[in-house]
Write a protein that holds these residues in place. Structure first.
Motif, PDB file in Angstrom:
ATOM      1  N   ASP A   1      -9.577  10.464   6.856  1.00  0.00           N
ATOM      2  CA  ASP A   1      -8.399   9.566   7.886  1.00  0.00           C
ATOM      3  C   ASP A   1      -7.791   9.618   8.037  1.00  0.00           C
ATOM      4  O   ASP A   1      -6.448   8.809   8.310  1.00  0.00           O
ATOM      5  CB  ASP A   1      -9.190   8.304   8.428  1.00  0.00           C
ATOM      6  N   ARG A   2      -6.475  10.666   7.972  1.00  0.00           N
ATOM      7  CA  ARG A   2      -5.083  10.574   7.576  1.00  0.00           C
ATOM      8  C   ARG A   2      -4.306  10.299   8.775  1.00  0.00           C
ATOM      9  O   ARG A   2      -2.281   9.922   8.665  1.00  0.00           O
ATOM     10  CB  ARG A   2      -4.341  12.081   6.907  1.00  0.00           C
ATOM     11  N   ASP A   3      -4.971  10.403  10.309  1.00  0.00           N
ATOM     12  CA  ASP A   3      -4.371  10.045  11.092  1.00  0.00           C
ATOM     13  C   ASP A   3      -4.371   8.967  11.047  1.00  0.00           C
ATOM     14  O   ASP A   3      -3.711   7.908  12.149  1.00  0.00           O
ATOM     15  CB  ASP A   3      -5.679   9.934  11.615  1.00  0.00           C
ATOM     16  N   ALA A   4      -5.121   7.766  10.416  1.00  0.00           N
ATOM     17  CA  ALA A   4      -4.960   6.142  10.922  1.00  0.00           C
ATOM     18  C   ALA A   4      -3.187   5.447  10.176  1.00  0.00           C
ATOM     19  O   ALA A   4      -2.591   6.122  10.013  1.00  0.00           O
ATOM     20  CB  ALA A   4      -5.770   5.469   9.662  1.00  0.00           C
ATOM     21  N   ARG A   5      -3.001   4.703  10.658  1.00  0.00           N
ATOM     22  CA  ARG A   5      -1.686   4.106  10.374  1.00  0.00           C
ATOM     23  C   ARG A   5      -1.822   3.833   9.041  1.00  0.00           C
ATOM     24  O   ARG A   5      -2.469   3.308   8.163  1.00  0.00           O
ATOM     25  CB  ARG A   5      -1.786   2.728  10.614  1.00  0.00           C
ATOM     26  N   PRO A   6      -0.457   4.138   8.312  1.00  0.00           N
ATOM     27  CA  PRO A   6      -0.036   3.763   7.498  1.00  0.00           C
ATOM     28  C   PRO A   6      -0.679   2.267   6.683  1.00  0.00           C
ATOM     29  O   PRO A   6      -0.999   1.980   5.754  1.00  0.00           O
ATOM     30  CB  PRO A   6       1.598   3.952   6.881  1.00  0.00           C
ATOM     31  N   GLU A   7      -0.365   1.263   7.426  1.00  0.00           N
ATOM     32  CA  GLU A   7      -0.745  -0.076   6.810  1.00  0.00           C
ATOM     33  C   GLU A   7      -2.097   0.104   6.961  1.00  0.00           C
ATOM     34  O   GLU A   7      -2.765  -1.083   5.325  1.00  0.00           O
ATOM     35  CB  GLU A   7       0.174  -0.956   8.267  1.00  0.00           C
ATOM     36  N   VAL A   8      -2.418   0.956   7.458  1.00  0.00           N
ATOM     37  CA  VAL A   8      -4.757   0.714   6.888  1.00  0.00           C
ATOM     38  C   VAL A   8      -4.963   1.204   6.258  1.00  0.00           C
ATOM     39  O   VAL A   8      -5.558   0.569   5.283  1.00  0.00           O
ATOM     40  CB  VAL A   8      -5.205   1.167   8.865  1.00  0.00           C
ATOM     41  N   LEU A   9      -4.138   2.294   6.120  1.00  0.00           N
ATOM     42  CA  LEU A   9      -4.685   2.624   4.661  1.00  0.00           C
ATOM     43  C   LEU A   9      -3.766   2.242   3.064  1.00  0.00           C
ATOM     44  O   LEU A   9      -4.871   2.001   2.033  1.00  0.00           O
ATOM     45  CB  LEU A   9      -4.294   4.364   4.506  1.00  0.00           C
ATOM     46  N   ALA A  10      -3.069   1.921   3.340  1.00  0.00           N
ATOM     47  CA  ALA A  10      -2.650   1.211   1.984  1.00  0.00           C
ATOM     48  C   ALA A  10      -3.528  -0.642   2.147  1.00  0.00           C
ATOM     49  O   ALA A  10      -3.694  -0.448   0.622  1.00  0.00           O
ATOM     50  CB  ALA A  10      -1.011   0.319   2.704  1.00  0.00           C
ATOM     51  N   HIS A  11      -3.686  -1.686   2.232  1.00  0.00           N
ATOM     52  CA  HIS A  11      -4.594  -1.818   2.734  1.00  0.00           C
ATOM     53  C   HIS A  11      -5.618  -2.291   1.799  1.00  0.00           C
ATOM     54  O   HIS A  11      -6.728  -1.746   0.746  1.00  0.00           O
ATOM     55  CB  HIS A  11      -4.766  -2.842   4.005  1.00  0.00           C
TER      56      HIS A  11
END
Length: 405
Positions: free
Chosen positions: A322-332
């Protein structure tokens, strides 16, 4: 002949109608103008206010105005750093009914300055190198997109600092040409023009006494070309990594870091032959990585630690479905599923005075070393186990006092 405004936004024609198009641009009243630094130009250029926006107005013939308007819009669609094209004004006549030159309208890039004006001030060596790097990045990105500038110069380039990042922006696309792909000859010709133009402008500043003595005009133009060459080679090499060789990607990132660039974006394409990686570089200011890591993850680390952790985060995000997710979400998610479990795997009694960021940094370095030796990615779990068994005991022995002899 009626005044005609071709604009990208329906609101712009209404705002632009308030400007005195029946007066030659060089004689526009001061009440319409905004005093901002600008580079030298073969055309009359002025900054003006239209509503709440500051715009750049350039007088030139209709055909090149329309052509440049289209090229700037093409560059915007390609995601290339360039000024935004707002409108083309044609059908201008003065009070006596005599025709006036059409005008190209672009949006002023807030917080930016022409490269030429930057060299009229005292520059620290580190700032000068970042200016070179940012201009080299712009030229590489233009050429990767198939755009031959044809007139790269200090006056046609804007410099901007935004949240710690250094970036160069194209201002004048009048002589540019967009192709599906540039040949080596086209790139080298464009680069040679840039070298001659840049060194020529610096020599002009030197002759007027405005250039700082530490800047060598010829060396500066040559160095930008050298930076371009190194960056072009590193970015355009097509590398296909077999499964299990993810440490090769880290090797590419490290080479870019050694060149003075950081990875702004990394794209991994999967195929039956392996993983193909594409990088987008950027130039950053001191402390950028600390601020970026804190903003994305809430982790507070030293600059080198933060840079290393961000590289790992970027690599991890590029492998997620899900690389389209917001960077903040992936970082969390990375903090929750990767960073914390990895740090907790190291027993507290063995950590000594190392904080979590330093532990993770050490583990990444150890993983890199073991993967290089094994010629495949050994994974974090194996690296952690080996680090606990073979590295930490030796580190504790070194730190423990030996006592009196």
């Amino acid at each position: 002949m009626a005044l005609h405004i071709s604009a990208t936004n329906a609101e712009h024609p209404v705002l632009l109608l308030e400007l005195p198009w029946d007066i030659p641009l060089e004689r526009w009243p001061e009440k319409h103008l905004v005093p901002l630094p600008r580079g030298i130009s073969r055309h009359v250029v002025r900054y003006a206010r239209a509503g709440d926006e500051v715009i750049a107005v350039k007088e030139l013939a209709e055909r090149p105005a329309v052509r440049e308007y289209g090229l700037l819009r093409d560059l915007d669609r390609l995601g290339i750093p360039a000024v935004d094209a707002l409108a083309v004004v044609t059908g201008r006549v003065d009070a006596a009914g005599e025709p006036l030159e059409p005008a190209l309208i672009t949006r002023h890039l807030g917080g930016s300055m022409p490269y030429r004006s930057m060299f009229e001030t005292t520059l620290r060596p580190a700032t000068m190198h970042r200016l070179m790097d940012a201009l080299a990045v712009l030229l590489v990105r233009l050429h990767l997109a198939g755009f031959a500038w044809g007139d790269c110069s200090l006056s046609n380039t804007l410099f901007r600092r935004d949240a710690g990042a250094y970036a160069a922006y194209l201002v004048d696309a009048e002589t540019g040409e967009l192709h599906p792909r540039l040949s080596t000859g086209q790139r080298e010709y464009d680069l040679d023009l840039a070298r001659v133009n840049i060194s020529g402008e610096l020599l002009d500043l030197e002759a007027s006494g405005a250039l700082h003595p530490s800047v060598d005009p010829i060396e500066f133009g040559t160095e930008i070309c050298a930076r371009y060459g190194s960056l072009w080679q590193e970015l355009t090499r097509t590398s296909v990594y077999p499964a299990g060789k993810h440490h090769y990607m880290e090797r590419r990132i490290r080479r870019l870091n050694d060149l003075g660039f950081d990875v702004a974006e990394m794209q991994i394409d999967h195929s039956s032959h392996g993983d193909t990686v594409t990088f987008v570089p950027k130039v950053v200011d001191a402390g950028h990585h600390q601020r970026q890591l804190l903003r994305l993850t809430g982790l507070d680390a030293e600059e080198n630690q933060a840079r290393r952790l961000l590289n790992d985060l970027e690599s991890w995000m590029a492998t997620q479905d899900d690389r389209d997710a917001r960077p903040e979400v992936l970082a969390h998610r990375w903090v929750r599923d990767v960073f914390r479990p990895t740090v907790r795997a190291v027993p507290a009694e063995l950590r000594g005075s190392m904080d979590a960021a330093e532990i993770y940094h050490e583990l990444l370095e150890h993983r890199w070393y073991l993967s290089e030796r094994a010629q495949h990615d050994i994974g974090l779990d194996t690296a952690v186990q080996d680090y606990i068994e073979n590295i930490l005991p030796k580190a504790r022995e070194t730190l423990e006092p030996t006592g009196p002899e």
